[in-house]
Design a protein around this motif. Sequence first.
Motif, PDB file in Angstrom:
ATOM      1  N   ASP A   1       0.867  -1.167   0.000  1.00 20.48           N
ATOM      2  CA  ASP A   1       0.000   0.000   0.000  1.00 20.48           C
ATOM      3  C   ASP A   1       0.914   1.230   0.000  1.00 20.48           C
ATOM      4  OD1 ASP A   1      -1.684   2.121   0.539  1.00 20.48           O
ATOM      5  OD2 ASP A   1      -2.662   1.166   2.247  1.00 20.48           O
ATOM      6  N   ILE A   2       1.024   1.876  -1.152  1.00 21.82           N
ATOM      7  CA  ILE A   2       1.977   2.980  -1.331  1.00 21.82           C
ATOM      8  C   ILE A   2       1.640   4.161  -0.432  1.00 21.82           C
ATOM      9  CG2 ILE A   2       2.937   4.620  -3.000  1.00 21.82           C
ATOM     10  CD1 ILE A   2       3.879   1.643  -3.231  1.00 21.82           C
ATOM     11  N   LYS A   3       0.372   4.451  -0.248  1.00 23.15           N
ATOM     12  CA  LYS A   3      -0.020   5.571   0.623  1.00 23.15           C
ATOM     13  C   LYS A   3       0.440   5.295   2.051  1.00 23.15           C
ATOM     14  CE  LYS A   3      -4.168   8.357   1.664  1.00 23.15           C
ATOM     15  NZ  LYS A   3      -3.810   8.985   2.807  1.00 23.15           N
ATOM     16  N   LYS A   4       0.206   4.071   2.525  1.00 20.55           N
ATOM     17  CA  LYS A   4       0.638   3.709   3.879  1.00 20.55           C
ATOM     18  C   LYS A   4       2.162   3.721   3.976  1.00 20.55           C
ATOM     19  CE  LYS A   4       0.253   0.170   7.489  1.00 20.55           C
ATOM     20  NZ  LYS A   4       1.349   0.773   8.187  1.00 20.55           N
ATOM     21  N   LEU A   5       2.830   3.231   2.937  1.00 18.42           N
ATOM     22  CA  LEU A   5       4.291   3.218   2.923  1.00 18.42           C
ATOM     23  C   LEU A   5       4.844   4.633   3.067  1.00 18.42           C
ATOM     24  CD1 LEU A   5       7.071   1.868   2.514  1.00 18.42           C
ATOM     25  CD2 LEU A   5       6.671   2.027   0.038  1.00 18.42           C
ATOM     26  N   THR A   6       4.325   5.572   2.283  1.00 22.89           N
ATOM     27  CA  THR A   6       4.839   6.946   2.360  1.00 22.89           C
ATOM     28  C   THR A   6       4.527   7.576   3.718  1.00 22.89           C
ATOM     29  OG1 THR A   6       2.896   7.840   1.210  1.00 22.89           O
ATOM     30  CG2 THR A   6       4.850   7.357  -0.134  1.00 22.89           C
ATOM     31  N   GLU A   7       3.391   7.223   4.301  1.00 25.65           N
ATOM     32  CA  GLU A   7       3.080   7.718   5.653  1.00 25.65           C
ATOM     33  C   GLU A   7       4.054   7.134   6.668  1.00 25.65           C
ATOM     34  OE1 GLU A   7      -1.022   6.691   6.342  1.00 25.65           O
ATOM     35  OE2 GLU A   7      -1.743   8.165   4.882  1.00 25.65           O
ATOM     36  N   ASP A   8       4.342   5.839   6.566  1.00 29.89           N
ATOM     37  CA  ASP A   8       5.250   5.174   7.495  1.00 29.89           C
ATOM     38  C   ASP A   8       6.682   5.706   7.384  1.00 29.89           C
ATOM     39  OD1 ASP A   8       3.128   3.625   8.346  1.00 29.89           O
ATOM     40  OD2 ASP A   8       3.794   1.803   7.310  1.00 29.89           O
ATOM     41  N   LEU A   9       7.054   6.209   6.227  1.00 23.28           N
ATOM     42  CA  LEU A   9       8.404   6.731   6.028  1.00 23.28           C
ATOM     43  C   LEU A   9       8.634   8.067   6.732  1.00 23.28           C
ATOM     44  CD1 LEU A   9       8.978   5.888   2.252  1.00 23.28           C
ATOM     45  CD2 LEU A   9      10.062   4.793   4.229  1.00 23.28           C
ATOM     46  N   ALA A  10       7.562   8.742   7.120  1.00 24.65           N
ATOM     47  CA  ALA A  10       7.656  10.043   7.800  1.00 24.65           C
ATOM     48  C   ALA A  10       8.543  10.996   6.995  1.00 24.65           C
ATOM     49  CB  ALA A  10       8.165   9.870   9.228  1.00 24.65           C
ATOM     50  N   LEU A  11       8.248  11.099   5.712  1.00 20.56           N
ATOM     51  CA  LEU A  11       9.074  11.871   4.791  1.00 20.56           C
ATOM     52  C   LEU A  11       9.176  13.350   5.145  1.00 20.56           C
ATOM     53  CD1 LEU A  11       7.730  10.293   1.478  1.00 20.56           C
ATOM     54  CD2 LEU A  11       9.903   9.783   2.624  1.00 20.56           C
TER      55      LEU A  11
END
Length: 191
Positions: A3-13
């Motif tokens: 889940d790319i949206k969740k991945l980018t959220e988890d990365l705390a970019l």
Amino acid sequence: MADIKKLTEDLALEKTILLEDIPKIDLYIDQVIQLFETSFEETKRTGAEKILTKTMINNYAKGKLFYPVQNKKYSRNHIMLIHLIYQMKSVLSINDVKQVLDGLNERAEKEQLNLESFYESYLHIQQGSIASFKEGLGRQAELAEKEGAAIEDPNELEQVLLIASLVHTSNLYKRAAEKLVDDLVERRKSR
């Protein structure tokens, strides 16, 4: 597929150190470490990971990656420079980081550069990079999903394809950064 949206959220970019996060007073090394730990806590891969240590900062100082501190206290400029080092060291060699920051350090130490303005520009570009990254990650995920659709066990293999694709993209950016470091060093030699 991930889940790319969740991945980018988890990365705390979006986690970074903004100018307003940096105290207007000079800090001792433990306070600098705490500022970085607090600011980048969500970006750690594991809880045991250290963002910054006394040894790291002392090695940066010994390696002259930033200009000397006064009375064992780090100024706002030092914190901005340490943040740049923190970002660059995961991709570039320490020697390359030093090469990149030499001119910046020299100008900042002689007060020939408003490092806060430079840092604000860096943060602005960083935000644009995050937006580009999210778009690119989405495109790469779609390609991996499309390519992996015809493979047995597509979920795992799609993820392997995406990981390999991201590593390749990372290597391309790293090589471009190294080439720019080499060009910067050559320009300085020809002055």
